[in-house]
Design a protein around this motif. Structure first.
Motif, mmCIF file in Angstrom:
data_model
loop_
_atom_site.group_PDB
_atom_site.id
_atom_site.type_symbol
_atom_site.label_atom_id
_atom_site.label_comp_id
_atom_site.label_asym_id
_atom_site.label_seq_id
_atom_site.Cartn_x
_atom_site.Cartn_y
_atom_site.Cartn_z
ATOM 1 N N ASP A 16 -3.253 -35.940 26.702
ATOM 2 C CA ASP A 16 -4.555 -36.493 27.083
ATOM 3 C C ASP A 16 -4.858 -36.330 28.576
ATOM 4 O OD1 ASP A 16 -2.886 -38.358 28.271
ATOM 5 O OD2 ASP A 16 -3.691 -40.085 27.187
ATOM 6 N N GLY A 17 -3.959 -35.658 29.324
ATOM 7 C CA GLY A 17 -4.168 -35.416 30.739
ATOM 8 C C GLY A 17 -3.522 -36.443 31.654
ATOM 9 N N SER A 18 -3.042 -37.549 31.093
ATOM 10 C CA SER A 18 -2.385 -38.549 31.935
ATOM 11 C C SER A 18 -1.000 -38.059 32.347
ATOM 12 C CB SER A 18 -2.282 -39.887 31.194
ATOM 13 O OG SER A 18 -1.422 -39.779 30.077
ATOM 14 N N LEU A 19 -0.449 -38.688 33.375
ATOM 15 C CA LEU A 19 0.894 -38.365 33.838
ATOM 16 C C LEU A 19 1.809 -39.508 33.422
ATOM 17 C CD1 LEU A 19 -1.014 -37.243 36.639
ATOM 18 C CD2 LEU A 19 1.021 -35.868 36.247
ATOM 19 N N ALA A 20 3.006 -39.171 32.949
ATOM 20 C CA ALA A 20 3.942 -40.182 32.456
ATOM 21 C C ALA A 20 5.238 -40.135 33.248
ATOM 22 C CB ALA A 20 4.219 -39.965 30.968
ATOM 23 N N ILE A 21 5.733 -41.317 33.597
ATOM 24 C CA ILE A 21 7.001 -41.472 34.300
ATOM 25 C C ILE A 21 7.894 -42.333 33.417
ATOM 26 C CG2 ILE A 21 8.127 -42.336 36.386
ATOM 27 C CD1 ILE A 21 5.344 -42.072 37.770
ATOM 28 N N ASP A 22 9.023 -41.783 33.000
ATOM 29 C CA ASP A 22 9.945 -42.534 32.151
ATOM 30 C C ASP A 22 10.734 -43.537 32.979
ATOM 31 O OD1 ASP A 22 9.484 -41.307 29.544
ATOM 32 O OD2 ASP A 22 10.286 -39.496 30.485
ATOM 33 N N LEU A 23 10.865 -44.755 32.447
ATOM 34 C CA LEU A 23 11.517 -45.847 33.160
ATOM 35 C C LEU A 23 12.596 -46.490 32.304
ATOM 36 C CD1 LEU A 23 8.258 -47.590 34.422
ATOM 37 C CD2 LEU A 23 9.712 -46.015 35.719
ATOM 38 N N ALA A 78 21.939 -55.665 32.287
ATOM 39 C CA ALA A 78 22.111 -55.027 30.971
ATOM 40 C C ALA A 78 20.845 -54.255 30.598
ATOM 41 C CB ALA A 78 22.407 -56.071 29.905
ATOM 42 N N PHE A 79 21.039 -53.078 30.003
ATOM 43 C CA PHE A 79 19.910 -52.268 29.556
ATOM 44 C C PHE A 79 19.089 -53.077 28.563
ATOM 45 C CE2 PHE A 79 18.029 -49.434 26.405
ATOM 46 C CZ PHE A 79 17.216 -48.674 27.225
ATOM 47 N N GLU A 80 17.772 -53.077 28.765
ATOM 48 C CA GLU A 80 16.868 -53.815 27.895
ATOM 49 C C GLU A 80 16.008 -52.872 27.057
ATOM 50 O OE1 GLU A 80 15.152 -57.467 26.507
ATOM 51 O OE2 GLU A 80 16.864 -57.189 27.818
ATOM 52 N N ALA A 81 15.386 -51.872 27.712
ATOM 53 C CA ALA A 81 14.471 -50.991 26.976
ATOM 54 C C ALA A 81 14.082 -49.797 27.844
ATOM 55 C CB ALA A 81 13.213 -51.757 26.585
ATOM 56 N N ASP A 82 13.540 -48.776 27.186
ATOM 57 C CA ASP A 82 12.884 -47.666 27.852
ATOM 58 C C ASP A 82 11.396 -47.985 27.897
ATOM 59 O OD1 ASP A 82 15.135 -46.033 28.154
ATOM 60 O OD2 ASP A 82 14.863 -45.122 26.190
ATOM 61 N N ALA A 83 10.729 -47.475 28.885
ATOM 62 C CA ALA A 83 9.279 -47.632 28.984
ATOM 63 C C ALA A 83 8.732 -46.377 29.638
ATOM 64 C CB ALA A 83 8.926 -48.861 29.803
ATOM 65 N N SER A 84 7.430 -46.232 29.583
ATOM 66 C CA SER A 84 6.785 -45.096 30.222
ATOM 67 C C SER A 84 5.574 -45.612 30.984
ATOM 68 C CB SER A 84 6.351 -44.079 29.161
ATOM 69 O OG SER A 84 5.762 -42.959 29.767
ATOM 70 N N LEU A 85 5.530 -45.312 32.270
ATOM 71 C CA LEU A 85 4.372 -45.639 33.090
ATOM 72 C C LEU A 85 3.414 -44.465 32.976
ATOM 73 C CD1 LEU A 85 2.849 -47.290 35.260
ATOM 74 C CD2 LEU A 85 4.219 -46.067 36.969
ATOM 75 N N ARG A 86 2.202 -44.739 32.518
ATOM 76 C CA ARG A 86 1.200 -43.686 32.372
ATOM 77 C C ARG A 86 0.095 -43.907 33.376
ATOM 78 N NH1 ARG A 86 0.549 -41.830 26.301
ATOM 79 N NH2 ARG A 86 -1.157 -40.829 27.360
ATOM 80 N N LEU A 87 -0.229 -42.840 34.109
ATOM 81 C CA LEU A 87 -1.250 -42.881 35.151
ATOM 82 C C LEU A 87 -2.305 -41.822 34.888
ATOM 83 C CD1 LEU A 87 1.205 -42.949 38.177
ATOM 84 C CD2 LEU A 87 -0.069 -44.901 37.301
ATOM 85 N N THR A 88 -3.553 -42.150 35.163
ATOM 86 C CA THR A 88 -4.586 -41.125 35.131
ATOM 87 C C THR A 88 -4.347 -40.203 36.321
ATOM 88 O OG1 THR A 88 -6.124 -42.331 36.543
ATOM 89 C CG2 THR A 88 -6.275 -42.757 34.146
ATOM 90 N N PRO A 89 -4.915 -39.001 36.324
ATOM 91 C CA PRO A 89 -4.767 -38.144 37.507
ATOM 92 C C PRO A 89 -5.235 -38.832 38.792
ATOM 93 C CG PRO A 89 -5.515 -36.824 35.667
ATOM 94 C CD PRO A 89 -5.570 -38.274 35.218
ATOM 95 N N ALA A 90 -6.321 -39.593 38.727
ATOM 96 C CA ALA A 90 -6.820 -40.298 39.914
ATOM 97 C C ALA A 90 -5.821 -41.360 40.374
ATOM 98 C CB ALA A 90 -8.176 -40.933 39.623
ATOM 99 N N GLU A 91 -5.226 -42.098 39.447
ATOM 100 C CA GLU A 91 -4.223 -43.103 39.806
ATOM 101 C C GLU A 91 -2.985 -42.441 40.409
ATOM 102 O OE1 GLU A 91 -5.065 -46.531 36.423
ATOM 103 O OE2 GLU A 91 -3.885 -44.765 35.891
#
Length: 89
Positions: free
Chosen positions: A22-29, A36-49
């Motif tokens: 969809d054009g957004s940028l994703a950063i895996d976290l 202790a490890f809890e979960a994976d997440a993904s920060l998604r940003l619009t190109p402007a963000e």
């Protein structure tokens, strides 16, 4: 109810920032709670963000930090201007 918890969020070092369909940028976290490890997440940003974050990170870094990554010729363009204004002639 329990006491305060130490919650940490960090980038997954082996995964680069990626562009989604969809054009957004994703950063895996990684999310950790009390070490202790809890979960994976993904920060998604619009190109402007992402562009705003990029600019804010460039200007938040000081010239001492920038020198750790290599010669000025290899720095991102936004860092070159900052270094020129902060280094004595």
């Amino acid at each position: 109810m329990g006491g305060p918890q130490d919650v940490r969020v960090s980038r997954v070092p082996s995964k680069p920032v990626r562009r989604e369909a969809d054009g957004s940028l994703a950063i895996d976290l990684w999310l950790r709670r009390d070490g202790a490890f809890e979960a994976d997440a993904s920060l998604r940003l619009t190109p402007a963000e992402a562009e705003t974050l990029y600019a804010q990170l460039c200007y938040a870094l000081d010239d001492a930090t920038a020198t750790l990554i290599g010669p000025a010729s290899e720095l991102p363009d936004c860092r070159k201007g900052i270094l020129a204004t902060r280094r004595p002639a």
